[in-house]
Enzyme design. Structure first.
Site, PDB file in Angstrom:
ATOM      1  N   GLY A  53       0.767  -1.237   0.000  1.00  0.00           N
ATOM      2  CA  GLY A  53       0.000   0.000   0.000  1.00  0.00           C
ATOM      3  C   GLY A  53       0.795   1.284   0.000  1.00  0.00           C
ATOM      4  N   TRP A  55       2.271   2.927  -2.501  1.00  0.00           N
ATOM      5  CA  TRP A  55       1.892   3.830  -3.599  1.00  0.00           C
ATOM      6  C   TRP A  55       0.492   4.390  -3.369  1.00  0.00           C
ATOM      7  CZ3 TRP A  55       3.847   3.015  -9.243  1.00  0.00           C
ATOM      8  CH2 TRP A  55       5.241   3.042  -9.256  1.00  0.00           C
ATOM      9  N   ASP A  79      -5.611  -5.537  -5.548  1.00  0.00           N
ATOM     10  CA  ASP A  79      -4.583  -6.562  -5.345  1.00  0.00           C
ATOM     11  C   ASP A  79      -5.266  -7.876  -5.004  1.00  0.00           C
ATOM     12  OD1 ASP A  79      -1.273  -6.220  -4.636  1.00  0.00           O
ATOM     13  OD2 ASP A  79      -2.237  -8.109  -4.136  1.00  0.00           O
ATOM     14  N   ASP A  95      -8.600  -9.792  -9.261  1.00  0.00           N
ATOM     15  CA  ASP A  95      -7.627 -10.176 -10.282  1.00  0.00           C
ATOM     16  C   ASP A  95      -7.639  -9.143 -11.400  1.00  0.00           C
ATOM     17  OD1 ASP A  95      -6.112 -11.393 -12.244  1.00  0.00           O
ATOM     18  OD2 ASP A  95      -7.005 -13.374 -11.971  1.00  0.00           O
ATOM     19  N   ASP A 120       2.965  -0.948  -9.407  1.00  0.00           N
ATOM     20  CA  ASP A 120       4.305  -1.273  -8.919  1.00  0.00           C
ATOM     21  C   ASP A 120       4.445  -2.772  -8.709  1.00  0.00           C
ATOM     22  OD1 ASP A 120       6.913  -0.667  -8.039  1.00  0.00           O
ATOM     23  OD2 ASP A 120       6.286  -0.664  -5.945  1.00  0.00           O
ATOM     24  N   LYS A 160       6.003  -0.647 -13.436  1.00  0.00           N
ATOM     25  CA  LYS A 160       7.354  -1.186 -13.298  1.00  0.00           C
ATOM     26  C   LYS A 160       7.693  -2.053 -14.501  1.00  0.00           C
ATOM     27  CE  LYS A 160       8.802  -2.505  -9.292  1.00  0.00           C
ATOM     28  NZ  LYS A 160       9.005  -3.250  -8.023  1.00  0.00           N
TER      29      LYS A 160
END
EC number: 2.1.1.205
Length: 310
Positions: A53, A55, A79, A95, A120, A160
């Site tokens: 958590g 970000w 998530d 998902d 991320d 990322k």
């Protein structure tokens, strides 16, 4: 090895605890924002692969904390894992490869698309670089797929990326949907890591494009060396180092007492992990239960001396 040993080795890990961030990765998003002004005009933001958590914390503080109209700002964190609550952040345990997750995000935004999507997420690395780069590429494409369902035209996507030998393919696919794609390396990201972040600006999908959850890399039909592409098929994405030499070096060791007038004091992690995968192994090892067949599979409670988020 005392509890302060990691504080000495990793300055950003120490600063994250002192400033109340759940993980050191918060500084990566902050430094990306300093370079690209990501949060300007953002009222609806999505954090994919959000746990633990950090970000989402940055989004909450930046978008809600300094705006008079903070109540108009909506932030959704997604998530598969459970995540401790955060003020001003709506959590979806789902998902990102499912259309239903995209629909639920839009429902929380009352039918409006997002201004910003960040991700991320990263796999549990194996040390086999080709495998890790491939899995990370799949995760990035999954994030891109759901982003095409929820992001408004002209919006921004940050994710990322592992800069491997076939990264040109990913750049080419991102350029299909965004007019501006930059690969950025925040100062808080270790130089020894192949990790970087793609900042994709001005979402403009091809005319007639219909978002779907298909992943073009999963059909195993690519038999091309993408680094040998030429002409319009070859995409060179600019690489940018965020920050300057005034920032802390993430690969350097720093003394525990940075300020001569301020005594060092150990700070515990802001938010311990919620039943992480390694916790059962730690419990079994500490209680000499690894050789027992009837070792309990129940996740033990988090103890103070077990490792926190990194």
């Amino acid at each position: 090895m005392g509890r302060s040993s990691k504080d000495k080795r990793d300055i950003y890990y120490r600063l994250a605890k002192e400033e109340g961030w759940r993980a050191r990765s918060a500084f990566k998003l902050l430094q990306l924002d300093d370079e690209f002004d990501l949060f300007k005009g953002v009222n609806r933001a999505v954090d994919l692969c959000a746990a633990p958590g950090s970000w989402s914390q940055v989004l909450s503080r930046k978008l809600r904390g300094q705006e008079e109209k903070g109540e108009e700002v909506k932030i959704v964190a997604v998530d598969l894992q459970a995540m401790a609550p955060l003020p001003g952040v709506t959590q979806i345990q789902g998902d990102i490869t499912k259309v239903s997750t995209a629909q639920e995000i839009i429902r929380h935004f009352e039918g409006k698309p997002a201004d910003l999507v960040v991700c991320d997420g990263a796999p549990d690395v194996t040390g086999l670089h080709d495998v890790d780069e491939y899995i990370q590429a799949q995760l990035l494409l999954a994030a891109l797929n759901i982003t095409t369902h929820v992001l408004k035209g002209g919006g921004t996507f940050v994710a990322k990326i592992f800069r491997g030998k076939d990264v040109t393919l990913l750049y080419s696919q991102l350029k299909i949907f965004f007019s501006g794609v930059t690969c950025a390396k925040p100062r808080s990201s270790r130089n020894s890591s192949i990790e970087a972040f793609v900042v994709c600006q001005n979402y403009s999908p091809p005319e007639g494009y219909v978002p779907n959850m298909s992943n073009p890399l999963l059909d195993h039909s690519y038999n091309v060396d993408f680094n040998q592409l030429e002409g319009p098929n070859r995409v060179i994405v600019p690489f940018l180092a965020c920050g300057d030499l005034s920032a802390f070096d993430s690969d350097k060791n720093y003394p525990l007492q940075l300020d001569a007038d301020k005594q060092y004091q150990y700070t515990p992690p802001t938010q311990p992990p919620i039943c992480p995968p390694y916790q059962q192994a730690c419990h079994l090892r500490k209680n000499n239960l690894l050789s027992r067949e009837d070792a309990s599979s129940i996740c033990p409670s988090q103890s103070q001396d077990e490792p926190g988020p990194t």
